[in-house]
Design a protein around this motif. Structure first.
Motif, PDB file in Angstrom:
ATOM      1  N   ALA A  18     -22.627 -16.972  14.466  1.00 21.22           N
ATOM      2  CA  ALA A  18     -22.389 -17.486  15.812  1.00 21.22           C
ATOM      3  C   ALA A  18     -23.028 -16.687  17.072  1.00 21.22           C
ATOM      4  O   ALA A  18     -23.119 -15.323  16.880  1.00 21.22           O
ATOM      5  CB  ALA A  18     -20.695 -17.581  16.142  1.00 21.22           C
ATOM      6  N   VAL A  19     -23.464 -17.413  17.794  1.00 17.80           N
ATOM      7  CA  VAL A  19     -24.091 -16.629  19.000  1.00 17.80           C
ATOM      8  C   VAL A  19     -23.141 -16.687  20.373  1.00 17.80           C
ATOM      9  O   VAL A  19     -23.288 -15.811  21.273  1.00 17.80           O
ATOM     10  CB  VAL A  19     -25.531 -17.146  19.466  1.00 17.80           C
ATOM     11  N   ALA A  41     -12.964 -19.060  28.102  1.00 16.22           N
ATOM     12  CA  ALA A  41     -13.047 -17.595  28.205  1.00 16.22           C
ATOM     13  C   ALA A  41     -13.837 -16.760  27.274  1.00 16.22           C
ATOM     14  O   ALA A  41     -13.637 -17.397  25.988  1.00 16.22           O
ATOM     15  CB  ALA A  41     -11.605 -17.095  28.111  1.00 16.22           C
ATOM     16  N   ASP A  42     -14.694 -16.088  27.381  1.00 12.54           N
ATOM     17  CA  ASP A  42     -15.467 -14.954  26.706  1.00 12.54           C
ATOM     18  C   ASP A  42     -15.703 -13.888  27.336  1.00 12.54           C
ATOM     19  O   ASP A  42     -15.037 -13.619  28.163  1.00 12.54           O
ATOM     20  CB  ASP A  42     -16.709 -16.160  26.138  1.00 12.54           C
ATOM     21  N   GLU A  43     -16.405 -13.089  26.536  1.00 13.76           N
ATOM     22  CA  GLU A  43     -16.530 -11.665  26.916  1.00 13.76           C
ATOM     23  C   GLU A  43     -17.190 -11.553  28.281  1.00 13.76           C
ATOM     24  O   GLU A  43     -17.104 -10.663  29.103  1.00 13.76           O
ATOM     25  CB  GLU A  43     -17.461 -10.937  25.985  1.00 13.76           C
TER      26      GLU A  43
END
Length: 163
Positions: A18-19, A41-43
């Motif tokens: 996964a990218v 939400a992600d980093e």
């Protein structure tokens, strides 16, 4: 315009990296036409999106989709208006050799309704119809594109009620 194919799958794909991974919460204000809110939400942070989707065309490949970002405060007001627990999703995105992206979603993990599905979005219906899963053919063996009852809005109605 959203042009995509969809499959029910059993797990995350093996042998792909996964990218991007997103944690999502989404809920429905209306089902026909679809009016949805989503928190992603992600980093890199959190985004709030209001989405409108029209009726799918013949074969279920394409439909009008309008997405617009909204402020957190409006998202929270709309979530309260919905008054039901939002759907929780984890989405992992995998690059494919042909420049497309496989999006695999785990829905409501740890509940009796938990399931996985995968989607690939395309630039045209012709591209969507011509695309072959190649090495992913065993993983993507249960296509549900255009099948009645397979949309997330239908899942919402089944698990949260229509109104």
């Amino acid at each position: 315009m959203e042009i995509e194919r969809k499959w029910l799958v059993k797990d995350w794909p093996k042998g792909l990296e996964a990218v991007r991974t997103l944690r999502m919460r989404q809920g429905y204000i209306a089902l026909r036409p679809t009016v949805r809110i989503r928190e992603e939400a992600d980093e890199a942070g959190v985004e709030y999106i209001l989405c409108f989707k029209g009726k799918a065309g013949p074969g279920g490949l394409s439909r009008t989709e309008i997405e617009t970002p909204v402020e957190r405060g409006l998202f929270l007001q709309l979530e309260e208006l919905i008054g039901k627990p939002l759907i929780h999703k984890e989405q992992r995105r995998y690059p494919l050799a042909d420049g497309l992206t496989l999006e695999v979603n785990r829905v409501d993990a740890g509940t009796e309704h938990e399931f996985f599905y995968a989607e690939v979005e395309f630039g045209s219906e012709a591209q969507a119809l011509a695309w072959k899963p190649g090495v992913l053919r065993e993983y993507l063996d249960r296509e549900v594109t255009g099948e009645k009852g397979q949309s997330m809005a239908d899942y919402w109605a089944k698990t949260r009620g229509e109104g």
